[in-house]
Design an enzyme around this catalytic site. Structure first.
Site, PDB file in Angstrom:
ATOM      1  CD  GLU A   1      -1.842  73.918  58.159  1.00 33.78           C
ATOM      2  OE1 GLU A   1      -1.547  75.106  58.280  1.00 33.78           O
ATOM      3  OE2 GLU A   1      -1.048  73.077  57.698  1.00 33.78           O
TER       4      GLU A   1
ATOM      5  N   GLY B   1     -20.774  70.560  54.390  1.00 31.11           N
ATOM      6  CA  GLY B   1     -19.611  70.366  53.504  1.00 31.11           C
ATOM      7  C   GLY B   1     -19.735  69.113  52.660  1.00 31.11           C
TER       8      GLY B   1
ATOM      9  CE1 TYR C   1      -8.974  75.286  57.319  1.00 27.78           C
ATOM     10  CE2 TYR C   1      -6.818  74.512  58.026  1.00 27.78           C
ATOM     11  CZ  TYR C   1      -8.127  74.251  57.665  1.00 27.78           C
ATOM     12  OH  TYR C   1      -8.591  72.950  57.657  1.00 27.78           O
TER      13      TYR C   1
ATOM     14  CB  SER D   1      -6.922  71.160  60.400  1.00 21.22           C
ATOM     15  OG  SER D   1      -5.709  71.307  59.723  1.00 21.22           O
TER      16      SER D   1
HETATM   17  P1  NAP Z   1     -13.272  71.034  50.836  1.00 20.76           P
HETATM   18  O1  NAP Z   1     -13.166  70.043  49.728  1.00 20.76           O
HETATM   19  O2  NAP Z   1     -12.708  72.401  50.646  1.00 20.76           O
HETATM   20  O3  NAP Z   1     -14.839  71.167  51.200  1.00 20.76           O
HETATM   21  C1  NAP Z   1     -15.292  72.192  52.033  1.00 20.76           C
HETATM   22  C2  NAP Z   1     -16.814  72.126  52.075  1.00 20.76           C
HETATM   23  O4  NAP Z   1     -17.296  73.178  52.931  1.00 20.76           O
HETATM   24  C3  NAP Z   1     -17.493  72.327  50.716  1.00 20.76           C
HETATM   25  O5  NAP Z   1     -18.614  71.470  50.638  1.00 20.76           O
HETATM   26  C4  NAP Z   1     -17.950  73.778  50.790  1.00 20.76           C
HETATM   27  O6  NAP Z   1     -19.061  74.062  49.980  1.00 20.76           O
HETATM   28  C5  NAP Z   1     -18.345  73.851  52.249  1.00 20.76           C
HETATM   29  N1  NAP Z   1     -18.463  75.219  52.755  1.00 20.76           N
HETATM   30  C6  NAP Z   1     -17.523  76.196  52.707  1.00 20.76           C
HETATM   31  N2  NAP Z   1     -17.984  77.309  53.295  1.00 20.76           N
HETATM   32  C7  NAP Z   1     -19.238  77.041  53.716  1.00 20.76           C
HETATM   33  C8  NAP Z   1     -20.246  77.780  54.384  1.00 20.76           C
HETATM   34  N3  NAP Z   1     -20.048  79.066  54.725  1.00 20.76           N
HETATM   35  N4  NAP Z   1     -21.417  77.185  54.675  1.00 20.76           N
HETATM   36  C9  NAP Z   1     -21.642  75.896  54.307  1.00 20.76           C
HETATM   37  N5  NAP Z   1     -20.731  75.140  53.656  1.00 20.76           N
HETATM   38  C10 NAP Z   1     -19.558  75.712  53.362  1.00 20.76           C
HETATM   39  O7  NAP Z   1     -12.632  70.459  52.174  1.00 20.76           O
HETATM   40  P2  NAP Z   1     -12.262  68.944  52.570  1.00 20.76           P
HETATM   41  O8  NAP Z   1     -10.870  68.664  52.134  1.00 20.76           O
HETATM   42  O9  NAP Z   1     -13.365  68.045  52.173  1.00 20.76           O
HETATM   43  O10 NAP Z   1     -12.192  69.075  54.167  1.00 20.76           O
HETATM   44  C11 NAP Z   1     -13.345  68.849  54.967  1.00 20.76           C
HETATM   45  C12 NAP Z   1     -13.131  69.504  56.322  1.00 20.76           C
HETATM   46  O11 NAP Z   1     -11.984  68.945  56.952  1.00 20.76           O
HETATM   47  C13 NAP Z   1     -12.866  71.014  56.307  1.00 20.76           C
HETATM   48  O12 NAP Z   1     -13.427  71.567  57.468  1.00 20.76           O
HETATM   49  C14 NAP Z   1     -11.345  71.125  56.352  1.00 20.76           C
HETATM   50  O13 NAP Z   1     -10.972  72.366  56.892  1.00 20.76           O
HETATM   51  C15 NAP Z   1     -11.035  69.957  57.265  1.00 20.76           C
HETATM   52  N6  NAP Z   1      -9.727  69.334  57.108  1.00 20.76           N
HETATM   53  C16 NAP Z   1      -9.325  68.896  55.872  1.00 20.76           C
HETATM   54  C17 NAP Z   1      -8.119  68.224  55.746  1.00 20.76           C
HETATM   55  C18 NAP Z   1      -7.653  67.695  54.414  1.00 20.76           C
HETATM   56  O14 NAP Z   1      -6.463  67.375  54.309  1.00 20.76           O
HETATM   57  N7  NAP Z   1      -8.529  67.545  53.433  1.00 20.76           N
HETATM   58  C19 NAP Z   1      -7.345  67.984  56.884  1.00 20.76           C
HETATM   59  C20 NAP Z   1      -7.802  68.430  58.121  1.00 20.76           C
HETATM   60  C21 NAP Z   1      -9.019  69.075  58.226  1.00 20.76           C
HETATM   61  P3  NAP Z   1     -18.874  74.520  48.433  1.00 20.76           P
HETATM   62  O15 NAP Z   1     -18.725  73.254  47.660  1.00 20.76           O
HETATM   63  O16 NAP Z   1     -20.145  75.247  48.163  1.00 20.76           O
HETATM   64  O17 NAP Z   1     -17.659  75.379  48.360  1.00 20.76           O
HETATM   65  O1  F7E Z   2      -0.139  72.763  50.952  1.00 19.98           O
HETATM   66  C1  F7E Z   2       3.261  73.719  49.903  1.00 19.98           C
HETATM   67  C2  F7E Z   2       2.542  74.636  50.873  1.00 19.98           C
HETATM   68  O2  F7E Z   2      -2.307  73.702  50.206  1.00 19.98           O
HETATM   69  C3  F7E Z   2       0.746  71.784  51.410  1.00 19.98           C
HETATM   70  C4  F7E Z   2      -5.803  71.629  53.790  1.00 19.98           C
HETATM   71  O3  F7E Z   2      -6.605  70.518  53.476  1.00 19.98           O
HETATM   72  O4  F7E Z   2      -4.176  70.261  54.885  1.00 19.98           O
HETATM   73  C5  F7E Z   2      -4.355  71.211  53.856  1.00 19.98           C
HETATM   74  O5  F7E Z   2      -3.562  72.364  54.105  1.00 19.98           O
HETATM   75  C6  F7E Z   2       2.166  72.309  51.383  1.00 19.98           C
HETATM   76  C7  F7E Z   2       2.347  73.687  52.044  1.00 19.98           C
HETATM   77  O6  F7E Z   2      -2.240  71.968  52.055  1.00 19.98           O
HETATM   78  C8  F7E Z   2       2.495  74.900  46.575  1.00 19.98           C
HETATM   79  O7  F7E Z   2       3.344  75.788  51.165  1.00 19.98           O
HETATM   80  C9  F7E Z   2       4.269  74.363  47.690  1.00 19.98           C
HETATM   81  O8  F7E Z   2       3.494  73.666  52.836  1.00 19.98           O
HETATM   82  O9  F7E Z   2      -1.810  71.260  49.766  1.00 19.98           O
HETATM   83  P1  F7E Z   2      -1.683  72.430  50.654  1.00 19.98           P
HETATM   84  P2  F7E Z   2      -2.070  72.526  53.546  1.00 19.98           P
HETATM   85  O10 F7E Z   2      -1.742  73.959  53.563  1.00 19.98           O
HETATM   86  O11 F7E Z   2      -1.162  71.593  54.257  1.00 19.98           O
HETATM   87  C10 F7E Z   2      -4.525  70.716  56.197  1.00 19.98           C
HETATM   88  C11 F7E Z   2      -4.324  69.569  57.159  1.00 19.98           C
HETATM   89  C12 F7E Z   2      -5.872  71.326  56.249  1.00 19.98           C
HETATM   90  O12 F7E Z   2      -6.547  71.264  57.270  1.00 19.98           O
HETATM   91  C13 F7E Z   2      -6.261  72.218  55.123  1.00 19.98           C
HETATM   92  O13 F7E Z   2      -7.687  72.364  55.071  1.00 19.98           O
HETATM   93  O14 F7E Z   2       2.560  72.470  50.025  1.00 19.98           O
HETATM   94  N1  F7E Z   2       3.200  74.163  48.501  1.00 19.98           N
HETATM   95  N2  F7E Z   2       3.859  74.816  46.498  1.00 19.98           N
HETATM   96  C14 F7E Z   2       2.094  74.485  47.841  1.00 19.98           C
HETATM   97  N3  F7E Z   2       0.798  74.451  48.209  1.00 19.98           N
HETATM   98  C15 F7E Z   2      -0.133  74.817  47.295  1.00 19.98           C
HETATM   99  N4  F7E Z   2      -1.434  74.769  47.644  1.00 19.98           N
HETATM  100  N5  F7E Z   2       0.223  75.252  46.049  1.00 19.98           N
HETATM  101  C16 F7E Z   2       1.527  75.312  45.632  1.00 19.98           C
HETATM  102  O15 F7E Z   2       1.810  75.689  44.489  1.00 19.98           O
END
Ligand code: NAP
Ligand code: F7E
Length: 328
Positions: free
Chosen positions: A126, A9, A148, A124
């Site tokens: 989530e 990633g 997810y 996460s």
């Molecule tokens: P992101 O920007 O969506 O990046 C996801 C990465 O995973 C990208 O590099 C993507 O590659 C790669 N990927 C997706 N499917 C793959 C596959 N089949 N094989 C290899 N690589 C693959 O996510 P992020 O926000 O940096 O989050 C990083 C990790 O933390 C994720 O696991 C996410 O679920 C978790 N997480 C995120 C948050 C948050 O708030 N950001 C919170 C909790 C947990 P491409 O560029 O090719 O698509």
């Molecule tokens: O939504 C509400 C939506 O898509 C946040 C991922 O990084 O964090 C992320 O997941 C909230 C939700 O993030 C829109 O319904 C309203 O309640 O930015 P989000 P997420 O679903 O919290 C967790 C920790 C992860 O692990 C995940 O990878 O915002 N919302 N209106 C909306 N959300 C989106 N995307 N778009 C809207 O228009």
């Protein structure tokens, strides 16, 4: 000798910040990248010459084994996932294959190739979904609300299981939402800050959003990757909640972003049922006491500062794009 790390990633938001951090710490950094018809290395373009990129995919066991053999890492950070909650309803099987089973594929490759590798799993908030306790901590029961979230519960438990079954130094970071100017456009923070920037520059006139009442504990991605690294430096692996301890509604996010550029959000925001989810996570707020006590980790960027940072970055990006398009 320099330590070696493999990041899955690496092209994502967190992967790019973690790669910068590890390079600064003197690591040799390897990244797993999947083949796409158009290359998407924007987030790592500025450091690409210092990285070793290896072709692979979390759904392909052979490529993971090859990546481990090539990189020969001391540490593996598994950040790859189908990470967008909304898409997980449209693609539940794919999400399970990559976000859940992908973790087992990688852990099992580690077990066979070099079980002394230290492993980080991107769990996460989530997993808490329909929360059983406020705030959520490491001991809070899980109740995921999306394919997810369910996949991340699996990824979390298989990490714990490989730690307990095979003694692998495997840690799970239960990270609450973290954002940055490198956040994907589909996530709500970036959608709002980019929308605000477009409206301010006269490039758009409306912003369509779903549920404005949901509450999230939003921090800065640059802070959160430091916690990942710290977990792997501990003698004992473990599970850690990483969060700010404060929660804000989507509506407050919208107000903060519009106010910053002197606009009234009510003139531009439209509620759009297509962004309402089949099941919502209403309230997330984490308790990062364990991370603070054991890892010495603290967040450094607050909510308002984060939103402003993202609005500023989006304004700058759009203005730069306009200059490039005009050929100036
Ligand atoms: P992101 O920007 O969506 O990046 C996801 C990465 O995973 C990208 O590099 C993507 O590659 C790669 N990927 C997706 N499917 C793959 C596959 N089949 N094989 C290899 N690589 C693959 O996510 P992020 O926000 O940096 O989050 C990083 C990790 O933390 C994720 O696991 C996410 O679920 C978790 N997480 C995120 C948050 C948050 O708030 N950001 C919170 C909790 C947990 P491409 O560029 O090719 O698509
Ligand atoms: O939504 C509400 C939506 O898509 C946040 C991922 O990084 O964090 C992320 O997941 C909230 C939700 O993030 C829109 O319904 C309203 O309640 O930015 P989000 P997420 O679903 O919290 C967790 C920790 C992860 O692990 C995940 O990878 O915002 N919302 N209106 C909306 N959300 C989106 N995307 N778009 C809207 O228009």
């Amino acid at each position: 000798m320099a330590k070696r790390a493999l990041i899955t990633g690496i092209t994502g938001q967190d992967g790019s910040y973690l790669a910068e951090l590890l390079l600064d710490l003197g690591y040799d950094v390897y990244g797993l990248v999947r083949r796409t018809s158009t290359q998407n290395f924007e987030r790592i373009a500025h450091i690409q010459h210092r990285l070793n990129l290896i072709s692979g995919d979390l759904s392909d066991q052979t490529s993971l084994q090859e990546a481990l053999i090539q990189a020969n890492p001391d540490e593996v950070y598994n950040l790859a996932a189908q990470s967008f909650v909304q898409t997980s309803w449209a693609q539940p099987v794919f999400t399970g294959d990559v976000t859940a089973l992908g973790v087992t594929r990688l852990l099992d490759a580690i077990r066979h190739i070099n079980p002394t590798i230290r492993f980080y799993q991107a769990t996460s908030s989530e997993i808490f979904g329909n929360v059983r306790e406020v705030p959520q901590r490491e001991t809070t029961p899980f109740y995921p609300r999306s394919p997810y979230g369910v996949a991340k519960v699996y990824g979390h438990w298989i990490t714990v299981n490989y730690r307990e079954s095979y003694g692998i130094h495997a840690s799970s970071g239960i990270l609450f939402n973290h954002e940055s100017p490198r956040r994907g456009f589909e996530f709500v923070t970036r959608k709002v800050t980019r929308g605000v920037a477009m409206i301010k520059l006269g490039l758009a006139h409306e912003l369509h959003l779903g549920n404005l009442d949901a509450q999230r504990d939003w921090g800065f991605a640059g802070d959160y990757v430091k916690a990942m690294w710290r977990m792997l430096q501990e003698d004992t692996p473990g599970d850690y909640v990483i969060a700010t301890g404060k929660t804000w509604s989507v509506q407050k996010l919208v107000e903060t972003a519009f106010e910053y550029v002197d606009l009234d959000w009510r003139d531009y925001v439209r509620q759009d049922p297509s962004f309402i989810r089949p099941a919502e996570v209403d309230l997330l707020v984490g308790d990062p006491t364990k991370a603070s006590t054991i890892l010495g980790w603290e967040p450094s960027v607050g909510f308002v500062e984060l939103v402003r940072m993202m609005v500023d970055a989006d304004l700058k990006l759009l203005q730069e794009n306009a200059v490039t398009a005009a050929g100036v």
